[in-house]
Design a protein around this motif. Structure first.
Motif, PDB file in Angstrom:
ATOM      1  N   ASP A 283      69.404  -8.867  -4.091  1.00 42.19           N
ATOM      2  CA  ASP A 283      69.530  -7.576  -4.778  1.00 42.19           C
ATOM      3  C   ASP A 283      68.295  -6.713  -4.554  1.00 42.19           C
ATOM      4  N   SER A 287      67.933  -3.151  -2.557  1.00 44.56           N
ATOM      5  CA  SER A 287      67.374  -1.956  -3.191  1.00 44.56           C
ATOM      6  C   SER A 287      66.239  -1.358  -2.367  1.00 44.56           C
ATOM      7  N   THR A 454      72.132  -1.016  -5.949  1.00 45.76           N
ATOM      8  CA  THR A 454      71.137  -1.735  -6.741  1.00 45.76           C
ATOM      9  C   THR A 454      69.788  -1.038  -6.644  1.00 45.76           C
ATOM     10  N   LYS A 471      72.020  -3.294 -10.999  1.00 52.64           N
ATOM     11  CA  LYS A 471      73.152  -2.674 -10.302  1.00 52.64           C
ATOM     12  C   LYS A 471      73.661  -1.507 -11.141  1.00 52.64           C
TER      13      LYS A 471
END
Length: 474
Positions: A283, A287, A454, A471
């Motif tokens: 994640d 990002s 995210t 998220k």
């Protein structure tokens, strides 16, 4: 008659195959007899006596006042026993505990665990030939759990030091020690994994094995089949207190380096940067727009630290340090600590999607880290933003505690932010490598993020900073 003959032939063939297979299987199994015979004399039994102040004896005439008995009583929930550790009042008394060690030089230097000899008032070493010596503690390092002790003796048998980097998962290994005080006990198994990082243990890439290790084995050697010591048995994972097939050993090269420093100076000097790091999760990688999840993500940089002076910034991802790849965040502390303070090394990083190489001078790790600024929890009632954060800007006094940096206080956390672990009292320092200068700017940045994407929110909580992936909901 023919049927009986065929049966007899089948039976004979079956027996012949069985007799052929069994010796072959036995031949493939390792033989530890020579290892036990040659290396057994290099292993010692260590008995530690400590004086506990304010006790009063066990209260049972004729019963030994030792650690194992006290632990047994605690497990059976027997309360209020006079003389148990932690109770006040009464007279001083002695406790005894056992461990293992091994001779690394013929003039009496012995390696063991730091936790074996910590708090010891007297250390007694017993050799395999039954001779006993009082030992002097040369030094101990709690961070790696390695200690060096010395007995006044010469001509002692010593171990042969091997190379733990050549160990392979599945390779046979053996331990010799004194589990439950049973001297010179050998157990065997295989290497289960290498480079294990354990909680609160940042400086040791542990060797994991399924060798049976029990209380009293601590500090003993782990051998390969060539009779070379490759590790120092240190920890076990157990719910029962006994072996469950999860044993962890300190690689011998780490232990020898520590023992050499203790022998030379009595202290340990480690490299230090002054940063807080965390793992690069999928994640977080998404990002930051990264394709890989390798490296160590910098979540905090201490002011005036070597990292700060060398140009490292929050949000940088360290991929290589001094030419050594940083695959996981746990690799970095070990690599940095192994470097001599004062050395200037190349550091390969990714900053906002671009690769860079910095030249950074490594500092010396202080005994105590400087206290980081704490967050405030003063109430306020602005509205929650798109990810569920209710924020307000810091007061001048709170900014002063952050060395003048901007930050946003979390007044309330709900929805996606709360599910990600952000809570009231946290301070938001940034979003996707951008500093959080105001509540309005932060909320505009969040609103500009497409649903399903995210974001990485940099959070200060107490003394620690970390990136939290969130998220954005649809």
């Amino acid at each position: 008659m023919m049927k009986q003959w065929i049966s007899a032939v089948f039976l004979t063939c079956t027996m012949s195959v069985s007799m052929f297979v069994m010796p072959a299987q036995a031949k493939d199994l390792p033989d530890f007899t020579e290892l036990a015979e040659k290396q057994g004399p290099t292993v010692v039994n260590i008995s530690i006596t400590s004086v506990v102040h304010g006790g009063g004896g066990m209260g049972f005439p004729g019963m030994p006042n030792d650690e194992n008995l006290q632990e047994l009583l605690r497990r059976f929930g027997i309360p209020g026993m006079p003389g148990l550790p932690g109770q006040e009042g009464g007279q001083d008394y002695k406790t005894q505990s056992l461990g293992s060690g091994f001779i690394i030089s013929s003039d009496g230097y012995i390696l063991t665990n730091a936790h074996v000899v910590s708090e010891a008032d007297e250390v007694l070493v017993k050799l395999s030939d039954k001779r006993e010596f009082k030992a002097k503690i040369i030094g101990a390092d709690k961070r790696t759990d390695v200690a060096l002790i010395k007995i006044e003796a010469t001509g002692l048998p010593k171990v042969v030091v091997g190379d733990p980097t050549t160990l392979k998962v599945g390779e046979w290994v053996a331990a010799i020690g004194s589990p439950f005080g049973l001297e010179n006990t050998m157990t065997a198994g295989i290497v289960s994994a290498k480079g294990r990082a354990l909680p609160q243990e940042n400086y040791v890439p542990f060797i994991q094995t399924d060798v049976a290790i029990n209380p009293g084995n601590s500090g003993g050697p782990l051998f390969n089949l060539r009779g070379e010591v490759v590790g120092v048995n240190s920890q076990i994972y157990s719910k029962s207190g006994g072996s469950m097939g999860l044993s962890f050993s300190i690689p011998i090269d780490v232990a020898i380096d520590i023992s050499n420093q203790l022998k030379a100076t009595g202290r340990i000097s480690r490299g230090w940067l002054g940063i807080g790091i965390q793992e690069v999760t999928k994640d977080l990688a998404d990002s930051f727009g990264l394709k890989q999840t390798s490296g160590a993500l910098i979540a905090g940089v201490e002011k005036n630290s070597p990292a700060d002076k060398g140009g490292l910034e929050v949000g940088d991802i360290i991929l290589k340090f001094d030419g050594k790849p940083i695959v996981t965040s746990g690799d970095l502390p070990r690599v940095v600590a192994s470097i001599k303070p004062g050395k200037v090394v190349p550091v390969e990083i990714v900053r906002k999607g671009a690769s860079k190489t910095l030249q950074l001078g490594v500092g010396e790790m202080p005994n105590e880290q400087a206290e980081a600024p704490a967050s405030s929890k003063e109430p306020s009632k602005p509205e929650a933003n798109k990810i569920g954060l209710t924020l307000r800007e810091l007061t001048p006094q709170q900014k002063k505690k952050l060395n003048g940096k901007n930050g946003l206080l979390v007044v309330e956390s709900v929805g996606a932010a709360a599910q990600a672990g952000i809570r009231r009292g946290d301070v938001i320092l940034g979003l996707n490598n951008n500093e959080s200068q105001s509540v309005d700017l932060f909320n505009k940045q969040i609103n500009a993020v497409a649903a399903g994407k995210t974001v990485a929110v940099l959070v200060l909580r107490g003394e620690n900073t970390l990136y939290v992936p969130i998220k954005v909901s649809k």
